[in-house]
Scaffold this active site. Structure first.
Site, PDB file in Angstrom:
ATOM      1  CD  GLU A  33      -9.934  11.840 -15.030  1.00 34.43           C
ATOM      2  OE1 GLU A  33      -9.178  11.648 -15.819  1.00 34.43           O
ATOM      3  OE2 GLU A  33     -10.123  12.125 -13.694  1.00 34.43           O
ATOM      4  N   GLY A  38     -11.520   7.751 -11.229  1.00 39.65           N
ATOM      5  CA  GLY A  38     -10.653   6.889 -10.075  1.00 39.65           C
ATOM      6  C   GLY A  38      -9.700   7.544  -9.820  1.00 39.65           C
ATOM      7  N   GLY A  39      -8.804   8.296 -10.842  1.00 40.82           N
ATOM      8  CA  GLY A  39      -7.685   8.945 -10.577  1.00 40.82           C
ATOM      9  C   GLY A  39      -6.410   7.817 -10.525  1.00 40.82           C
ATOM     10  CB  SER A 145       1.213  13.889  -9.264  1.00 45.97           C
ATOM     11  OG  SER A 145       1.183  12.668  -8.575  1.00 45.97           O
ATOM     12  CB  ILE A 184       7.442   4.348  -6.337  1.00 46.22           C
ATOM     13  CG1 ILE A 184       6.302   5.217  -5.953  1.00 46.22           C
ATOM     14  CG2 ILE A 184       7.193   3.604  -7.543  1.00 46.22           C
ATOM     15  CD1 ILE A 184       6.015   6.369  -6.953  1.00 46.22           C
ATOM     16  CG  LEU A 186      12.409   1.151  -1.000  1.00 42.41           C
ATOM     17  CD1 LEU A 186      12.461   1.270   0.546  1.00 42.41           C
ATOM     18  CD2 LEU A 186      13.649   0.697  -1.510  1.00 42.41           C
ATOM     19  CG  HIS A 445      -1.457 -13.756  24.501  1.00 40.87           C
ATOM     20  ND1 HIS A 445      -0.086 -13.474  24.064  1.00 40.87           N
ATOM     21  CD2 HIS A 445      -1.478 -14.989  24.417  1.00 40.87           C
ATOM     22  CE1 HIS A 445       0.711 -14.487  24.075  1.00 40.87           C
ATOM     23  NE2 HIS A 445      -0.087 -15.523  24.188  1.00 40.87           N
TER      24      HIS A 445
END
Length: 460
Positions: A33, A38-39, A145, A184, A186, A445
Site C-alpha cells: 500500500e 483501507g483504500g 481510482s 458525488i 449531489l 406496520h
C-alpha cells in the site's frame, strides 16, 4: 529476494479481504500500500462522507424542528467539530482494518509504491528505506481510482477542491460552486447546503444523475430546488478565474454565456483509474480507452497470473462490488469454482442524498434501450403512512417487472432510508419472489417496507 504465493498491490476493499482469504489457506501474501490502509472507502469515500452527511441531516432536522412541535431558538454549524468527528470515524475504521490484517497469519504489509517488473517480480520504493524487490506467483492489482480533473482554462493552479480535500475544510463555504451533477456532486451539494452554504451545481448533461430515469431526475431536481440549490444544466465551463479569494466560473449554455462567482469550487467530474506507473504496458497488460485494466469475468488480465480488481478494473465503483470482486476471484482461483463469475451480477447502490436514492437491477430507460418487455409500479411517499408520520414525504418507490414471469427486474427507491428498502427487493430478486406474492404479504406496520404492498398493487 522474498517469494510469495500472492502479491496484492493496494489495500482497498478488494485487496484487504482477498489477502485474508488467501492467507487463511496457509499461503504467503504480500500486501503493498502506497498511501494508507483501507483504500478510498475508509479514508476519503464512504465512511467519511456518510459521517458528514449524518451531521448535515441533524442540521436539517434541527432547522425544521418547529414542524414537529419542538421549539429550537437557534443553532450554529461548527465545521471544525464536524471534521474532527469525521476524522475519528476514519481513524477508528482504519485502525480496525489494520488490526484485522495484523491478526491474520502469513500476511506481510509493505508500505511503498509498487512497480511490476516482470510477470512475477515487483519493485517497491519505500520512503526512507532501500527499494525492495519481491516475487509473487500471482499478482493482484487493487489500486482504485482518484478524482478526474478536466482540462479547463484557468483551473490549474487555483485552490479548487476535490471530493477528498473538501472534507478537510474547517470553515463553511459562503458559496460553493460544484462542477458535476453526478452522485458525488449531489451528496456534497446537499450536505453543504444544510451546513449553510449557497450551492450552485454545473453540469454538461441535460439533467442531474442522467443514468437514472427521467422521473427520478425530475423529483431530485424538485427536492434540490426546494432547498434553494441552483443547477445550471446543459452547460459547459469555458474558463475559470481566481482573484481576491473568489472564483469566477464562465459558463456557456443554450441561453448564452454567463458567469457565476463563489468562494469555493468543488471539482466533482468523475474519477479515473489508478493504472499509471505500475509498469503494465511493457508487460503487455491491456488497458481500456479510459485507462481501466482490461479483465475477464474472473478478473484475469491479458497476462497470465496478473489480475485486477475494483475501480482500476472498471468494476462498478462501489465498495460492495470491490469486495464481491475479491470473493469471485478467490473462489475461482483458489477454490476451483468454475461457475462463479462477475457476469450478470446484480448491482445494488445507494446515493446518500436525502431522501436516499437506491437502485437495484435495471430501470425503465434501460428496459426500453434493451427492448425488454416490462410493466412498472410506482408508489409516492406522500401516501405512505410511515413517511407521513415522520413528515418525510418526498420521493417514491418504482419497480420494473416482467409481465409474463412476474419476476422483479429492477427497482428505484427514492425515499427515507431508501437503501434499506432496496435491499429487501434485492433479496426478493435473488430468491425469485414474484411481485404478486409481495402484494398481500403481511409486512409489519407501520414501516417503510410496508409500502411494498402498495407498490406492487400499482403495477399495470
Amino acid at each position: 529476494m522474498k517469494k510469495y504465493d500472492a502479491v496484492i498491490i493496494g489495500a482497498g476493499q478488494s485487496g484487504m479481504p482477498l489477502a485474508k482469504k488467501i492467507s487463511a489457506k496457509g499461503l504467503k501474501v504480500a500486501l503493498i500500500e502506497k498511501r494508507v490502509i483501507g483504500g478510498t472507502c475508509i479514508n476519503d469515500g464512504c465512511s467519511p462522507t456518510k459521517t458528514m452527511v449524518a451531521s448535515a441531516r441533524v442540521a436539517h432536522l434541527v432547522g425544521r424542528a418547529g414542524d414537529y412541535g419542538v421549539n429550537v431558538k437557534e443553532f450554529s454549524i461548527d465545521q471544525k467539530t464536524i471534521k474532527a468527528r469525521k476524522n475519528h470515524i476514519v481513524n477508528t475504521f482504519r485502525g480496525g482494518a489494520i488490526k484485522g490484517l495484523e491478526k491474520a497469519e502469513n500476511i506481510d504489509i509493505i508500505l511503498g509504491k509498487a512497480t511490476i517488473k516482470g510477470s512475477n517480480s515487483i519493485i517497491i520504493v519505500r520512503e526512507g528505506q532501500n527499494d525492495l524487490e519481491i516475487k509473487g506467483d500471482k499478482i493482484f492489482i487493487n489500486t482504485g481510482s482518484s478524482p478526474f480533473i478536466p482540462e479547463i482554462e484557468g483551473l490549474k493552479g487555483t485552490p479548487y477542491l476535490t471530493s477528498t480535500s473538501i472534507m478537510e475544510l474547517e470553515e463553511t463555504p459562503r458559496h460553493l460552486i460544484i462542477l458535476g451533477g453526478g452522485y458525488i456532486g449531489l451528496e456534497f451539494g446537499q450536505m453543504f447546503n444544510r451546513f449553510g452554504s449557497k450551492i450552485t451545481i454545473i453540469d454538461k448533461a441535460p439533467r442531474l444523475v442522467p443514468k437514472e430515469d427521467k422521473d427520478v431526475c425530475e423529483e431530485i431536481s424538485k427536492i434540490f430546488a426546494e432547498d434553494e440549490i441552483t443547477s445550471h444544466l446543459d452547460t459547459s465551463v469555458t474558463k475559470i478565474n481566481f482573484e481576491n479569494n473568489q472564483f469566477k466560473v464562465h459558463l456557456e449554455g443554450k441561453s448564452g454565456t454567463k458567469t457565476v462567482e463563489g468562494t469555493h469550487l468543488l471539482v466533482a467530474t468523475g474519477r479515473k483509474p489508478n493504472s499509471n506507473d505500475l509498469g503494465l504496458e511493457p508487460l503487455g497488460v491491456n488497458l481500456s480507452k479510459k485507462g481501466h485494466i482490461a479483465v475477464n469475468d474472473i478478473f484475469e488480465t491479458s497476462v497470465p497470473n496478473i489480475y485486477a480488481l475494483g475501480d482500476v478494473a472498471g468494476s462498478p465503483p462501489f465498495t460492495h462490488m470491490a469486495y464481491n470482486d475479491a470473493h469471485i476471484a478467490f473462489r475461482s482461483i483458489y477454490e476451483g469454482d468454475k461457475d462463479i463469475s462477475s457476469k450478470d451480477r446484480l448491482l445494488p447502490y445507494c446515493v446518500f442524498i436525502d431522501p436516499q436514492l437506491a437502485r437495484i437491477g435495471i430501470n425503465e430507460q434501460e428496459a426500453i434501450k434493451k427492448n425488454i418487455p416490462y410493466k412498472i409500479g410506482k408508489f409516492f411517499m406522500k401516501h405512505a403512512g410511515r413517511a407521513l408520520e415522520t413528515d418525510e414525504t418526498s420521493g417514491f418507490f418504482k419497480v420494473i417487472v416482467d409481465p409474463e414471469s412476474k419476476q422483479i427486474l429492477g427497482a428505484t427507491i427514492l425515499s427515507l432510508d431508501g437503501g434499506e428498502v432496496m435491499a429487501v427487493l434485492q433479496m426478493a430478486m435473488v430468491g425469485k419472489v414474484t411481485y404478486d406474492k409481495i402484494q398481500n404479504l403481511p409486512i409489519a406496520h407501520p414501516t417503510l417496507a410496508e409500502s411494498l404492498n402498495s407498490l406492487m398493487m400499482q403495477i399495470k
